[in-house]
Each structure stands twice: as C-alpha cells, then as structure tokens.
Design an enzyme around this catalytic site. Structure first.
Site, PDB file in Angstrom:
ATOM      1  N   LYS A  20       0.814  -1.217   0.000  1.00  0.00           N
ATOM      2  CA  LYS A  20       0.000   0.000   0.000  1.00  0.00           C
ATOM      3  C   LYS A  20       0.848   1.268   0.000  1.00  0.00           C
ATOM      4  O   LYS A  20       0.516   2.248  -0.671  1.00  0.00           O
ATOM      5  CB  LYS A  20      -0.945  -0.002   1.204  1.00  0.00           C
ATOM      6  N   ASP A  78      11.251  -2.635  -7.073  1.00  0.00           N
ATOM      7  CA  ASP A  78      11.938  -3.319  -5.993  1.00  0.00           C
ATOM      8  C   ASP A  78      12.889  -2.298  -5.387  1.00  0.00           C
ATOM      9  O   ASP A  78      13.711  -1.703  -6.089  1.00  0.00           O
ATOM     10  CB  ASP A  78      12.702  -4.543  -6.477  1.00  0.00           C
ATOM     11  N   LYS A 188       9.397  15.461  -0.128  1.00  0.00           N
ATOM     12  CA  LYS A 188      10.201  14.248  -0.247  1.00  0.00           C
ATOM     13  C   LYS A 188      10.545  13.933  -1.692  1.00  0.00           C
ATOM     14  O   LYS A 188      11.689  13.586  -2.015  1.00  0.00           O
ATOM     15  CB  LYS A 188       9.460  13.064   0.380  1.00  0.00           C
TER      16      LYS A 188
END
EC number: 3.6.1.66
Length: 220
Positions: A20, A78, A188
């Site tokens: 999520k 990943d 960010k």
C-alpha cells in the site's frame, strides 16, 4: 532485458504490487500522466515469490508475473535501504527486516543494533543509500529497467517523523536537515517534471521511466 527499447502505447498501466505504501507513492508520482493505474491486488493477482539476489532480479520477477497473468504491460518496483557499514544490508532484504507483520519500528531497531555491533556511531559511519529499481514488463517477456538512488545519513536513537513508509523516519538525504519522515510528499519527492529535480530515490527512477517509456501524448 532487450536493448530494443519500447514505449507504452496504451492508457492503462498495471502496477505489480500489493504494498500500500509503494502504491500510494507511485500514484502520487504518476498522477500527472494521462493514464489509468490498476494494481495487482485489484485484479486479484497472486504475489510471486521474490527469490532474486538483486533489485533487478526481484523487480523482473514481479513485473513479468503480473504482465503474463494479466496480458498487459506491468510496472514493478523493488526498493531498499543499503547501509555502507553493513556491507549493503539490508538491501534486497529490506522488507524482511520488518518481520511478517511489517513492523517498521522493528526494522529500524535492527538496523541500529547492527550498526552498534560494528561500532558505527558517528554520522560519517552511518551512510546509506535508498534504491528504487523500476521494471516495465510486456506479456511477451520484454523488460526495461530504471534505477533511482538517493544517498544520505541514518539518525538515531530517536526516529524523526511518523512512520509514513518504511525507514523514512531515520533517513536524512544529503543536502537536507530533515528525515524523509518529516517531509510532506511534495518535499520528499520534489518534481519529476522539471527543475528542481526529484529528491527521493523513487522520484528519480520514475522520472527516468517517464522520459524513457511514456510518449509525449501521455506526459503533461
């Protein structure tokens, strides 16, 4: 991976993830594109076994599994934290360090414990890099990868900021005084569409993905 690069020619992209937090960040970063994002979870696709030894291998496993199962182009990510003093660990095992319940306090505590074992207490001994490896896969097996990295320093003992996602509260990116956990999503990630350049590791990999695989008609 084929050297014959392709572009996405549709208006829908399958995100090969059930995570999520990762899905939320990809939705944020790809929100300016004229494309529908659907997730593996929404399609009821199973999670493949990630038994690769590198970020590239695991990203390909996830993207190819989703692409072949659904018969459409799939995107996987990943990612992980590579700590210099720990020989690059946890690396591809970053999520595993949080345990089966994905307890990120546990994961951050383990990183700190391992750093103390090797005597890495000074800031210059606590260098780390966040890595995001994106993989696009087509049902015929073609894949393309896009790497994004962000170096910084780990802080401790007090994590700074809520656990919005993974190890964010203990990672201060170079050039900043706040952790990822203390930043808004806009702070960010920065902007993938122009100056100033993207800040986060995932924003950097997404920027390469957009520039390399999305036709101008889909980009803003």
């Amino acid at each position: 991976m084929s050297t014959d690069l392709r572009r996405i020619d549709g208006r829908r992209l399958l995100v090969a993830s059930h995570n999520k937090g990762k899905i939320r960040e990809l939705h944020f970063l790809l929100g300016g594109l004229a494309i529908e994002l659907v997730t593996a979870g929404e399609l009821g696709l199973p999670e493949p076994v990630e038994d690769g030894t590198t970020f590239v291998e695991n990203a390909r496993i996830k993207a190819l599994a989703a692409a072949t199962a659904a018969g459409e182009v799939a995107l996987s990510d990943d990612s992980g934290l590579c700590v210099d003093a720990l020989g690059g660990a946890p690396g591809v095992h970053t999520a595993d360090w949080s345990g089966p319940s994905r307890d990120w306090d546990l994961a951050m505590g383990r990183v700190e414990d391992e750093l103390r074992k090797v005597g890495a207490t000074a800031p210059d001994q606590r260098r780390a890099t966040f890595v995001s490896l994106l993989c696009l896969a087509w049902p015929d097996g073609h894949t393309q990868e896009y790497l994004g990295e962000r170096a910084g320093t780990l802080v401790w003992p007090q994590r700074r900021g809520p656990i919005a996602y993974g190890y964010d509260p203990v990672f201060v990116p170079d050039g900043e005084t706040r952790t990822y956990g203390e930043m808004t999503a806009e702070e960010k990630h920065g902007s993938i569409w122009g100056a100033p350049g993207p800040l986060s590791h995932r924003a950097r990999s997404v920027q390469k993905l957009v520039e390399g695989a999305f036709p101008p008609g889909i980009r803003p």
